[in-house]
Design a protein around this motif. Structure first.
Motif, PDB file in Angstrom:
ATOM      1  N   ALA A 187       0.844  -1.206   0.000  1.00  7.06           N
ATOM      2  CA  ALA A 187       0.000   0.000   0.000  1.00  7.06           C
ATOM      3  C   ALA A 187       0.871   1.245   0.000  1.00  7.06           C
ATOM      4  CB  ALA A 187      -0.936  -0.007   1.209  1.00  7.06           C
ATOM      5  N   SER A 188       1.953   1.213   0.771  1.00  2.67           N
ATOM      6  CA  SER A 188       2.864   2.358   0.845  1.00  2.67           C
ATOM      7  C   SER A 188       3.605   2.558  -0.484  1.00  2.67           C
ATOM      8  CB  SER A 188       3.861   2.139   1.987  1.00  2.67           C
ATOM      9  OG  SER A 188       4.770   3.200   2.046  1.00  2.67           O
ATOM     10  N   ILE A 189       4.104   1.476  -1.039  1.00  2.00           N
ATOM     11  CA  ILE A 189       4.851   1.557  -2.299  1.00  2.00           C
ATOM     12  C   ILE A 189       3.958   2.046  -3.435  1.00  2.00           C
ATOM     13  CG2 ILE A 189       5.989   0.157  -4.093  1.00  2.00           C
ATOM     14  CD1 ILE A 189       7.014  -1.634  -1.726  1.00  2.00           C
ATOM     15  N   LYS A 190       2.755   1.509  -3.515  1.00  2.00           N
ATOM     16  CA  LYS A 190       1.824   1.846  -4.602  1.00  2.00           C
ATOM     17  C   LYS A 190       1.032   3.134  -4.333  1.00  2.00           C
ATOM     18  CE  LYS A 190       2.369  -2.028  -6.991  1.00  2.00           C
ATOM     19  NZ  LYS A 190       2.922  -2.052  -8.324  1.00  2.00           N
ATOM     20  N   ASN A 191       1.180   3.664  -3.109  1.00  2.00           N
ATOM     21  CA  ASN A 191       0.449   4.869  -2.706  1.00  2.00           C
ATOM     22  C   ASN A 191      -1.066   4.680  -2.868  1.00  2.00           C
ATOM     23  OD1 ASN A 191       0.223   7.422  -1.631  1.00  2.00           O
ATOM     24  ND2 ASN A 191       0.364   8.441  -3.622  1.00  2.00           N
ATOM     25  N   ARG A 192      -1.518   3.531  -2.367  1.00  2.00           N
ATOM     26  CA  ARG A 192      -2.941   3.196  -2.410  1.00  2.00           C
ATOM     27  C   ARG A 192      -3.385   2.750  -1.025  1.00  2.00           C
ATOM     28  NH1 ARG A 192      -3.672  -1.178  -6.884  1.00  2.00           N
ATOM     29  NH2 ARG A 192      -5.869  -0.826  -6.475  1.00  2.00           N
ATOM     30  N   LYS A 193      -4.668   2.741  -0.804  1.00  2.00           N
ATOM     31  CA  LYS A 193      -5.187   2.271   0.481  1.00  2.00           C
ATOM     32  C   LYS A 193      -4.971   0.772   0.580  1.00  2.00           C
ATOM     33  CE  LYS A 193      -8.655   5.787   1.274  1.00  2.00           C
ATOM     34  NZ  LYS A 193     -10.022   6.078   1.645  1.00  2.00           N
TER      35      LYS A 193
END
Length: 196
Positions: free
Chosen positions: A172-178
Motif C-alpha cells: 500500500a505504501s509503495i503503490k500509494n494506495r489504500k
C-alpha cells in the motif's frame, strides 16, 4: 438542520394550511410548497426536497401516513403528522413510518414550535446513527477484505499472519494506495489463479 427550515405543508383544509404557514413564517421558516392531497404531497417533496414535512393524516386520496411512508422511501425527511383526534391506530402506524412527531389539533404556534424543535433534534440524532452504522459496516467490510487477502498471501507464500499484514502495508505504501485496495487486488489475483 439549520434554524430556518424549508417546509412542505399538507392538509385538505385551506384555512388550516394558511394558519400553519403564518405560524411557520413568523418562526422564520420558509414554506416552499403546500399540498391538499397525499399524492400532491409526495410530488412536491420529490421536487423541493424539504427539510421538514407537516402533513394532516386525513386527506382525500391517500392519508398522510401513507404519503409519509412513500416520502421516506425516496428521501429520509423528518415528518410531523397532524390529526383531529388521538387515534391509537394512527399512532401505531405513525411509529412504524418513522414519523418524528404526532400533533393533535387544534394547532397553535407554541405546540407547533415545540414539535418542530423536537423533530429536528430527533432527526439529527437519527442521521448521526445512520452515518455511524454506515461507517461501521464499511469498516467491517474492509476488515474482511484485508483478512481474506492475508489468507491468500499466507496460503500462496507461506508467510505468517503478521508477515502477510506487513506485506499488505508495504505494498500500500509503495503503490500509494489504500490497504483495502491492495487487498482487493490480491484477492482478485488469487481468485484468478484458483480458476480451473
Amino acid at each position: 438542520m439549520p434554524n430556518s427550515l424549508r417546509i412542505v405543508v399538507a392538509d385538505d383544509e385551506p384555512l388550516l394550511v394558511e394558519e400553519i404557514v403564518v405560524y411557520l413564517t413568523e418562526m422564520g421558516h420558509r414554506v416552499v410548497a403546500t399540498a391538499q392531497t397525499g399524492q400532491e404531497l409526495i410530488s412536491l417533496c420529490a421536487e423541493h426536497l424539504p427539510d421538514l414535512v407537516i402533513t394532516d393524516i386525513s386527506m382525500p386520496d391517500m392519508d398522510g401516513l401513507e404519503a409519509a411512508k412513500r416520502i421516506q422511501a425516496v428521501s429520509l425527511t423528518p415528518i410531523i403528522v397532524v390529526s383531529g383526534h388521538h387515534d391509537p391506530t394512527f399512532i401505531e402506524r405513525a411509529k412504524d413510518g418513522n414519523v418524528m412527531s404526532y400533533l393533535v389539533k387544534p394547532i397553535n404556534a407554541t405546540n407547533l414550535r415545540a414539535n418542530i424543535e423536537i423533530s429536528s433534534q430527533r432527526f439529527r440524532e437519527l442521521n448521526a446513527l445512520l452515518l455511524q452504522t454506515d461507517e461501521l459496516q464499511r469498516s467491517l467490510a474492509e476488515r474482511k477484505l484485508i483478512e481474506r487477502a492475508k489468507g491468500v498471501l499466507m496460503q500462496r507464500t507461506g508467510l505468517t499472519e503478521h508477515e502477510a499484514h506487513r506485506r499488505l502495508q508495504d505494498l500500500a505504501s509503495i503503490k500509494n494506495r489504500k490497504i483495502v485496495a491492495i487487498a482487493q487486488s490480491i484477492i482478485e489475483v488469487g481468485d484468478a489463479f484458483d480458476q480451473p
